[in-house]
Scaffold this active site. Structure first.
Site, mmCIF file in Angstrom:
data_model
loop_
_atom_site.group_PDB
_atom_site.id
_atom_site.type_symbol
_atom_site.label_atom_id
_atom_site.label_comp_id
_atom_site.label_asym_id
_atom_site.label_seq_id
_atom_site.Cartn_x
_atom_site.Cartn_y
_atom_site.Cartn_z
ATOM 1 N N GLN A 164 11.246 -6.869 -2.687
ATOM 2 C CA GLN A 164 10.197 -7.559 -3.436
ATOM 3 C C GLN A 164 10.348 -9.070 -3.289
ATOM 4 O OE1 GLN A 164 7.731 -5.899 -4.785
ATOM 5 N NE2 GLN A 164 6.644 -7.725 -5.501
ATOM 6 N N SER A 190 8.409 -6.424 -10.790
ATOM 7 C CA SER A 190 7.530 -5.430 -10.171
ATOM 8 C C SER A 190 7.808 -4.031 -10.710
ATOM 9 C CB SER A 190 7.728 -5.424 -8.654
ATOM 10 O OG SER A 190 7.024 -4.333 -8.085
ATOM 11 N N HIS A 192 7.325 -1.502 -9.078
ATOM 12 C CA HIS A 192 7.868 -0.723 -7.964
ATOM 13 C C HIS A 192 9.401 -0.726 -7.979
ATOM 14 C CE1 HIS A 192 4.153 0.385 -5.857
ATOM 15 N NE2 HIS A 192 3.681 -0.792 -6.253
ATOM 16 N N ASP A 199 1.769 3.542 -4.952
ATOM 17 C CA ASP A 199 0.426 3.175 -4.480
ATOM 18 C C ASP A 199 -0.098 4.302 -3.607
ATOM 19 O OD1 ASP A 199 0.774 0.712 -5.732
ATOM 20 O OD2 ASP A 199 1.480 -0.289 -3.904
ATOM 21 N N GLU A 247 -6.436 -2.696 -9.755
ATOM 22 C CA GLU A 247 -5.688 -2.039 -8.672
ATOM 23 C C GLU A 247 -5.847 -0.529 -8.821
ATOM 24 O OE1 GLU A 247 -1.648 -3.150 -8.027
ATOM 25 O OE2 GLU A 247 -2.061 -5.302 -7.867
ATOM 26 N N HIS A 250 -2.761 1.808 -7.813
ATOM 27 C CA HIS A 250 -1.411 1.691 -8.359
ATOM 28 C C HIS A 250 -1.262 2.584 -9.604
ATOM 29 C CE1 HIS A 250 2.351 -0.728 -9.354
ATOM 30 N NE2 HIS A 250 2.046 -0.217 -10.548
HETATM 31 ZN ZN LIG Z 1 1.628 -0.981 -6.601
#
Ligand SMILES: [Zn+2]
Length: 282
Positions: A164, A190, A192, A199, A247, A250
């Site tokens: 990241q 993040s 993630h 995603d 998004e 996501h």
């Molecule tokens: Zn994402």
């Protein structure tokens, strides 16, 4: 001398007695008749009076005296426990309800999960893993999506702190901090990095684009992800709370309990659901 009866001797007296007798009888007759009438009238009046009186109230049966109860021990009253609202751990990095956003970083900043696995049977562009629980749930969601005719592909799953940092620093070099902050999370901020975010995109394309939300795959995921413990994390128009623009690709694993509760309450944002302040900016 011939004796003469008294009547003969006193004819007037005899006549008088007869009259007296008749008068006496008549008096008696009148008296008896009057008595009968009075009795009848009186009796009738009595009957009339009785029939016009309200029905006598029937006294309720007196309750039988209860037998003296055997004294029982006074039960200890159960303490009234108010159902406390569910408390979710939003701080511990390994909690499935951990909240990471522009205002909240993972602690330690380079935290990494220890239960990463690669989801099986799902197309995966970079082969990114997820935490075991999130991976198992994604596999179930993939099966359901495939059955519905909208199988999906994983673009991105777990990204560690260093990856990241590389992405963010590259964007800063390319367009500056403001540009980078619009496009991706700073390292340790993040989702993630939690191993709980993924995603996705479908056969219709629109990879990592807002138009994915209009595709059959995007719509199916938005409507059904909660059944598998995933939520669409950054809805259209919620940037002031979640810090990111729309998004539709996501998805964040929060567990079926939270995801279903948010769905049932029409709650779009994790921050609002968990009572956390908005995180519009860094
Ligand atoms: Zn994402």
């Amino acid at each position: 001398m011939v004796s003469m009866s008294e009547q003969e001797v006193f004819p007037g007296r005899r006549e008088n007695r007869a009259i007296r007798d008749r008068k006496r009888k008549r008096k008696i007759t009148i008296g008896v008749a009057a008595g009968v009438i009075v009795a009848l009238l009186g009796g009738g009046a009595t009957v009339w009076a009785v029939s016009n009186q309200p029905a006598p109230e029937i006294a309720p049966a007196k309750p039988k005296p209860k037998p003296t109860p055997t004294p029982e021990p006074t039960p200890t009253p159960e303490p009234v426990i108010e159902p406390a609202p569910p408390v979710y751990d939003v701080d511990t990095p390994s909690s499935i309800s951990v909240v990471v956003n522009k205002q909240r970083s993972l602690n330690p900043i380079d935290w990494a999960p220890d239960d990463l696995v690669t989801p099986e049977g799902i197309p995966n562009v970079w082969g990114h893993p997820l935490r075991a629980e999130a991976s198992a749930a994604l596999q179930q969601m993939y099966q359901a999506a495939s059955d519905a005719g909208v199988p999906f592909t994983i673009t991105s799953g777990y990204r560690d702190y260093w990856l990241q940092k590389d992405i963010y620093d590259g964007l800063v070099a390319q367009g500056g901090v403001e540009f980078a902050d619009q496009d991706t999370a700073r390292p340790s901020h993040s989702e993630h990095q939690t191993g709980l975010a993924v995603d996705l995109f479908g056969a219709e394309g629109c990879q990592l684009s807002a138009c994915f939300g209009e595709t059959a795959t995007g719509i199916w995921l938005r409507d059904n992800a909660y059944q598998f413990g995933y939520i669409l994390r950054y809805h259209d128009g919620e940037q002031a709370i979640v810090g990111y623009t729309y998004e539709p690709w996501h998805f964040r694993y929060v567990g079926v309990e939270i995801a279903t509760a948010m769905h049932d309450q029409d709650e779009l944002n994790l921050e609002t659901f968990l009572g956390l302040p908005p995180a519009p900016t860094n």
